[in-house]
Design a protein around this motif. Structure first.
Motif, PDB file in Angstrom:
ATOM      1  N   THR A 136     -14.773  -3.639  44.329  1.00 19.03           N
ATOM      2  CA  THR A 136     -14.372  -4.586  43.281  1.00 19.03           C
ATOM      3  C   THR A 136     -15.529  -4.839  42.327  1.00 19.03           C
ATOM      4  OG1 THR A 136     -12.951  -5.757  44.885  1.00 19.03           O
ATOM      5  CG2 THR A 136     -13.546  -6.958  42.884  1.00 19.03           C
ATOM      6  N   GLN A 152     -10.659  -2.807  40.339  1.00 17.53           N
ATOM      7  CA  GLN A 152     -10.803  -2.454  41.753  1.00 17.53           C
ATOM      8  C   GLN A 152     -10.405  -0.996  41.951  1.00 17.53           C
ATOM      9  OE1 GLN A 152      -8.268  -5.706  43.422  1.00 17.53           O
ATOM     10  NE2 GLN A 152     -10.149  -6.363  44.438  1.00 17.53           N
ATOM     11  N   LEU A 209      -6.609  -1.153  38.388  1.00 21.00           N
ATOM     12  CA  LEU A 209      -6.615  -0.754  39.798  1.00 21.00           C
ATOM     13  C   LEU A 209      -6.645   0.762  39.834  1.00 21.00           C
ATOM     14  CD1 LEU A 209      -6.353  -1.198  42.854  1.00 21.00           C
ATOM     15  CD2 LEU A 209      -3.881  -1.085  42.552  1.00 21.00           C
TER      16      LEU A 209
END
Ligand code: GRF
Length: 217
Positions: A136, A152, A209
């Motif tokens: 992260t 992330q 992500l």
């Protein structure tokens, strides 16, 4: 051009990947200094080999954390960076320091926060039996290993993984997402507003992500 100071305590592989990316032109920032709280941090030599200014603010010379934080802030401010990047910096920073750099202080942590803040994240992920682990990048707030998430990367945990193999696979992703986050900041697209991360188009939220295609990715 966005100027960046990087804080390290050890190996400095995240720092090195950012330095390599600036050298190749892939990352449009100027890294104006690398600071370490440990004189023996391996990353200092790497930074010097890149011709980057290095400085040590040795935490052992300060009885109080506030005094260390103040000396560190003074050293940073002399370099007047737009962004302060914590890359394996192993000291807890006080509220005053964190507030001073609000919105321009970022950290990388080797887990999918808010899971596994603190140390030994890979060992703990294996012990818990989680199937998805990762890393992260987040804006730093006064809470340790908390703060608004910028990006992330997910890393599958394989049956045959041990701490070292899992750490190595996560590290590959760390280098990717730190580069992304610093680039977004440099492009003026990344902001902290009202305690939340804002990322301007064309990057949509799904781009925050990263799921590698290959489990060994
Ligand atoms: C990385 O895993 C980073 O996420 C954590 O400490 C480690 C530092 O590695 N905060 P390096 O010094 O960047 O090689």
């Amino acid at each position: 051009m966005t100027s960046v100071v990087i804080l390290i305590s050890g190996r400095g592989s995240n720092m090195a990947s950012l330095l390599d990316a600036t050298a190749s032109g892939a990352l449009p920032v100027r890294i104006v200094g690398v600071l370490s709280n440990r004189p023996d941090a391996q990353g200092l030599q790497t930074a010097a080999a890149h011709g980057v200014l290095t400085e040590v603010v040795d935490h052992r010379l300060f009885a109080e954390r506030e005094a260390f934080d103040a000396a560190l802030a003074e050293t940073i401010d002399r370099l007047a960076p737009d962004l302060v990047v914590l890359a394996g910096f192993m000291r807890i920073l006080g509220d005053r320091f964190v507030r001073r750099y609000e919105g321009r202080l970022i950290n990388i942590h080797p887990s999918l926060l808010p899971a596994f803040p603190g140390l030994h994240t890979h060992r703990r992920a294996l012990a818990e039996g989680v199937r998805i682990h990762g890393c992260t990048v987040h804006f730093v707030t006064p809470d340790l290993d908390h703060g608004p998430v910028i990006v992330q990367a997910a890393v599958p945990v394989l049956d045959q993984d041990d701490e070292a193999s899992l750490a190595a696979r996560v590290l590959v992703q760390e280098h990717q997402i730190y580069l992304l986050a610093v680039r977004w900041f440099a492009e003026g697209r990344l902001r902290l507003r009202d305690g939340r991360v804002r990322l301007d188009a064309p990057q949509d939220d799904s781009g925050r992500l990263i799921v590698p295609q290959s489990p060994l990715g």
